[in-house]
Design a protein around this motif. Structure first.
Motif, PDB file in Angstrom:
ATOM      1  N   VAL A 134       1.027  -1.079   0.063  1.00 57.13           N
ATOM      2  CA  VAL A 134       0.076  -0.004  -0.038  1.00 57.13           C
ATOM      3  C   VAL A 134       0.951   1.152   0.061  1.00 57.13           C
ATOM      4  CG1 VAL A 134      -2.063  -1.246   1.295  1.00 57.13           C
ATOM      5  CG2 VAL A 134      -0.372   0.105   2.797  1.00 57.13           C
ATOM      6  N   SER A 169      -3.391   8.203  -5.845  1.00 60.07           N
ATOM      7  CA  SER A 169      -3.661   6.945  -6.219  1.00 60.07           C
ATOM      8  C   SER A 169      -2.235   6.726  -6.777  1.00 60.07           C
ATOM      9  CB  SER A 169      -4.437   6.807  -7.321  1.00 60.07           C
ATOM     10  OG  SER A 169      -3.809   7.419  -8.852  1.00 60.07           O
ATOM     11  N   ASP A 189      -0.980   6.170  -9.751  1.00 60.04           N
ATOM     12  CA  ASP A 189      -0.690   7.016 -10.867  1.00 60.04           C
ATOM     13  C   ASP A 189       0.039   8.135 -10.441  1.00 60.04           C
ATOM     14  OD1 ASP A 189      -1.893   4.770 -12.224  1.00 60.04           O
ATOM     15  OD2 ASP A 189      -3.480   5.913 -12.767  1.00 60.04           O
ATOM     16  N   ARG A 214       0.520  -4.016   3.896  1.00 62.92           N
ATOM     17  CA  ARG A 214      -0.702  -3.381   4.510  1.00 62.92           C
ATOM     18  C   ARG A 214      -0.642  -3.197   6.094  1.00 62.92           C
ATOM     19  NH1 ARG A 214      -5.234  -5.055   1.574  1.00 62.92           N
ATOM     20  NH2 ARG A 214      -5.319  -3.177   0.278  1.00 62.92           N
ATOM     21  N   ASP A 263      -6.680   4.321  -0.337  1.00 58.23           N
ATOM     22  CA  ASP A 263      -7.334   3.273  -0.699  1.00 58.23           C
ATOM     23  C   ASP A 263      -6.984   2.353  -1.567  1.00 58.23           C
ATOM     24  OD1 ASP A 263      -9.099   4.326   1.121  1.00 58.23           O
ATOM     25  OD2 ASP A 263     -10.471   5.215   0.024  1.00 58.23           O
ATOM     26  N   GLU A 264      -6.424   2.609  -2.795  1.00 61.79           N
ATOM     27  CA  GLU A 264      -6.036   1.811  -3.865  1.00 61.79           C
ATOM     28  C   GLU A 264      -4.815   1.202  -3.486  1.00 61.79           C
ATOM     29  OE1 GLU A 264      -5.313   1.770  -8.558  1.00 61.79           O
ATOM     30  OE2 GLU A 264      -6.367   3.516  -7.634  1.00 61.79           O
ATOM     31  N   ALA A 265      -4.732  -0.057  -3.374  1.00 61.67           N
ATOM     32  CA  ALA A 265      -3.408  -0.787  -3.169  1.00 61.67           C
ATOM     33  C   ALA A 265      -2.294  -0.671  -4.205  1.00 61.67           C
ATOM     34  CB  ALA A 265      -3.635  -2.190  -2.577  1.00 61.67           C
ATOM     35  N   GLU A 288      -1.366  -6.913  -5.001  1.00 61.12           N
ATOM     36  CA  GLU A 288      -1.905  -7.843  -4.087  1.00 61.12           C
ATOM     37  C   GLU A 288      -0.830  -8.782  -4.131  1.00 61.12           C
ATOM     38  OE1 GLU A 288      -4.510  -7.141  -2.479  1.00 61.12           O
ATOM     39  OE2 GLU A 288      -5.560  -5.543  -3.657  1.00 61.12           O
TER      40      GLU A 288
END
Ligand code: ARG
Length: 280
Positions: free
Chosen positions: A151, A162, A164, A216, A233-235, A238
């Motif tokens: 994260v 984000s 990006d 995380r 919020d956006e990891a 994963e």
């Protein structure tokens, strides 16, 4: 029959010098090297874990497992007073107990863990280690035991919203982690590597860097401990954790997988997780 062996072993223990048998009663605590080596031989005699009746316990009785980790990674591994505690440490202790083996935990830099296994200095690494193809070339992995993610931590008032937005930014990572590997792909990213995740976070709070990429669960701990930070919020990615074992030691991988499976089925595994991660 098993029972009587245990009784005899207990009697022998009582007759022997007290410390010679101490290992079996206290084996869940982190052993320091010298003491652990001395005690290793007495574990078999205690027969404590033979109550499990597993074949592995008989085979492995008397042995010692050397685990390496980087105890800078709460809630998976961290120091509490002089002990290394956390999810990985507790799970490793539970596995060692199942195998009837003594556990020694050594703390080292994260990027030294795989070399330590390769050189035979350590039997395994439990370190919130993400399984990836590159690492698979150097070590074998057990079945995965946790889902994880990289994260992004930023200051509360950051313009980074984000993944990006990381282009061209100063990004802190822990050396050799998957965060480090992925950060490398960020366009024009200025990657700052730290020995400890917490050091990266400190640098962020001091305004020296713009973001930290880290796993995380430790991110949650660090953000809780430091004011003015948030997790996006956006990891970033994963991933999954597994225990790393020397390449080719399928026997140990199998034993670990069986133990992990049993710990999951008995609920012991979840109990350990719940001890360190409280549901939000
Ligand atoms: N999951 C990440 C990786 O495997 C970070 C693990 C860091 N673990 C630690 N104990 N410091 O690269």
């Amino acid at each position: 029959m098993k029972k009587s062996i245990i009784t005899i072993a207990a009697a022998v223990c009582m007759a022997a010098v007290l410390t010679a048998c101490g290992g079996s009663q206290t084996k869940t605590k982190t052993e320091t090297t010298a003491a652990a080596t001395e005690k290793a031989g007495t574990e078999a005699a205690s027969g404590e874990t033979s109550a499990e009746g597993s074949e592995a316990a008989t085979e492995a009785a008397g042995g010692k497992l050397v685990m390496v980790t980087n105890a800078e990674f709460p809630p998976y591994e961290f120091r509490e007073n002089n002990d290394i505690v956390g999810i990985d440490a507790d799970i490793a202790r539970a596995i060692a107990e199942k195998l009837g083996m003594e556990l020694e935990i050594q703390d080292m830099a994260f990027d030294s863990l795989i070399p330590a296994i390769q050189s035979g200095k350590a039997d395994f690494a439990a370190a919130g280690m993400t399984v990836n193809e590159d690492r698979k070339k150097n070590v074998d992995f057990t079945d995965t035991y946790a889902e994880a993610a990289q994260v992004i931590i930023v200051k509360e008032d950051s313009d980074i919203a984000s993944p990006d937005d990381l282009t061209g930014k100063k990004i802190g990572v822990q050396t050799g982690t998957t965060g480090d590997i992925y950060a490398d792909d960020i366009e024009n990213g200025d990657i700052q590597r730290f020995n400890k995740g917490m050091e990266a976070v400190m640098s962020l709070t001091q305004g020296k860097i713009d973001a930290v990429i880290i796993d995380r669960e430790p991110a949650k701990v660090f953000v809780k401990e430091n004011e003015g930070l948030k997790i996006l919020d956006e990891a970033f990615t994963e991933e999954e954790y597994a225990i790393a074992i020397k390449k080719g030691n399928t026997e140990l991988v199998d034993k670990f997988n069986t133990a992990i499976k049993e710990l999951k089925e008995s609920g012991e595994f979840q109990k350990i997780v719940d001890k360190y991660i409280t549901a939000e």
